[in-house]
Design an enzyme around this catalytic site. Structure first.
Site, short mmCIF file in Angstrom:
data_model
loop_
_atom_site.label_atom_id
_atom_site.label_comp_id
_atom_site.label_asym_id
_atom_site.label_seq_id
_atom_site.Cartn_x
_atom_site.Cartn_y
_atom_site.Cartn_z
N ASP A 123 0.82 -1.20 0.00
CA ASP A 123 0.00 0.00 0.00
C ASP A 123 0.86 1.26 0.00
O ASP A 123 2.08 1.21 0.12
CB ASP A 123 -1.02 -0.01 1.15
CG ASP A 123 -0.38 0.06 2.52
OD1 ASP A 123 0.64 0.75 2.68
OD2 ASP A 123 -0.92 -0.57 3.46
N TYR A 124 0.20 2.39 -0.12
CA TYR A 124 0.86 3.68 -0.32
C TYR A 124 1.88 3.99 0.78
O TYR A 124 2.95 4.53 0.51
CB TYR A 124 -0.23 4.77 -0.36
CG TYR A 124 0.27 6.17 -0.65
CD1 TYR A 124 0.62 6.54 -1.93
CD2 TYR A 124 0.35 7.12 0.37
CE1 TYR A 124 1.06 7.83 -2.22
CE2 TYR A 124 0.78 8.40 0.10
CZ TYR A 124 1.13 8.76 -1.18
OH TYR A 124 1.56 10.03 -1.44
#
Length: 334
Positions: A123-124
């Site tokens: 994820d980011y």
């Protein structure tokens, strides 16, 4: 006589059909996953011998396959390339982002045919090891839950971590998408409300590491994947940099996937030159404001030994290199 004819007809129906499934051929060429290729076929983006393809079509090497009007070369998918990327925080794993954020694909070298496919996602706000391949079948096999591949993360947790919470996460916690658990948790030291841990998962559900800790009322403030199967993030590969995997490493991925290994396609001269220039860089990667080290010397690299551990076992960082080394160290002291 009628029975004999019927038996002959039944035998003809049960005979193996010639060729391979079209979506399998397309996925192997590196264009995407089988599921994605099925969508492309349904969207009439694929033709076989000039006619729109249909789901269930089987093709042979003699047939002409076109995707978006471009022919699929016969050699596509016969050789493979795999690389390791050290993802910084602040990058997304999709090819395009509607918010205009940097994607992990922007720094990768170009391929002559097919495209890079990520093996799993981060994820980011998660950094660390991310693998890419041009073989769609390999990517699908490695991502499938049945592969049972270990994924190891280094995590900084805020809050009071108790033995009860550790036991709960090892035995299994019911999340919104089913029961999840860590197969191993090892302490990496830390002071105050911040503690470091190495955790191991056998699957890659969305935000699973964070959600497991949150289920115990704890907050993950830093997260980095340090291992996928037998592959670790090399110290020389800095954030935002990539490295081609060696033939033996690629063969190892095929073994983990239960597949027969393919020949390895060598990188182009341009890619080799680019990689040499990249190896010469150290520290911050230009062009990414998020590229600073997630685990700065202030936290992860303290000289203080981890609490309750042999000081000589952690002379440089105060933490073991990974969960496996922590477990080995614990056994040696027992």
């Amino acid at each position: 006589m009628a029975k004999a004819d019927q038996k002959k007809a039944d035998g003809a129906d049960s005979a193996p059909k010639e060729g391979e499934k079209l979506q399998k051929v397309l996925a192997r060429s590196g264009l995407g996953s089988r599921r994605e290729m099925e969508r492309w076929i349904e969207q009439d983006r694929v033709t076989v011998d000039g006619k729109p393809a249909s789901l269930g079509d089987r093709v042979t090497a003699a047939q002409r396959i076109e995707v978006d009007g471009r022919p699929l070369a016969a050699s596509d998918g016969e050789k493979t390339r795999c690389l390791l990327y050290h993802k910084p925080t602040g990058e997304v794993c999709s090819r395009k982002d509607p918010e205009g954020r940097r994607t992990v694909f922007e720094r990768l070298p170009k391929v002559k045919s097919g495209r890079w496919i990520s093996i799993g996602r981060l994820d980011y706000n998660t950094s660390g090891l991310l693998l890419f391949t041009t073989d769609g079948e390999l990517a699908n096999a490695l991502m499938h839950p049945s592969a049972n591949i270990e994924r190891e993360y280094m995590v900084r947790v805020m809050g009071d971590v108790t033995e009860e919470s550790i036991t709960a996460m090892l035995e299994g916690v019911m999340l919104e998408d089913g029961v999840a658990r860590f197969t191993d948790i090892q302490s990496g030291g830390g002071d105050g409300i911040n503690s470091w841990y190495y955790v191991v998962l056998m699957e890659g559900r969305n935000r699973e590491v964070r959600r497991l800790w949150e289920s115990q009322g704890l907050t993950v403030s830093r997260l980095k994947r340090v291992r996928y199967g037998d592959l670790f993030v090399p110290s020389k590969v800095k954030k935002g940099q990539w490295q081609e995997l060696a033939t033996n490493e690629i063969n190892g991925l095929y073994r983990m996937a239960g597949m027969q290994a393919k020949d390895v396609a060598p990188p182009s001269r341009e890619d080799r030159s680019k990689h040499k220039r990249m190896e010469g860089k150290r520290g911050r990667v230009r062009g990414n404001k998020h590229a600073k080290d997630d685990f700065g010397s202030r936290d992860a690299r303290k000289d203080k030994p981890a609490k309750g551990r042999n000081p000589r076992s952690n002379q440089s960082t105060g933490a073991p290199k990974n969960a496996a080394s922590a477990k080995k160290s614990r056994r040696s002291r027992a």
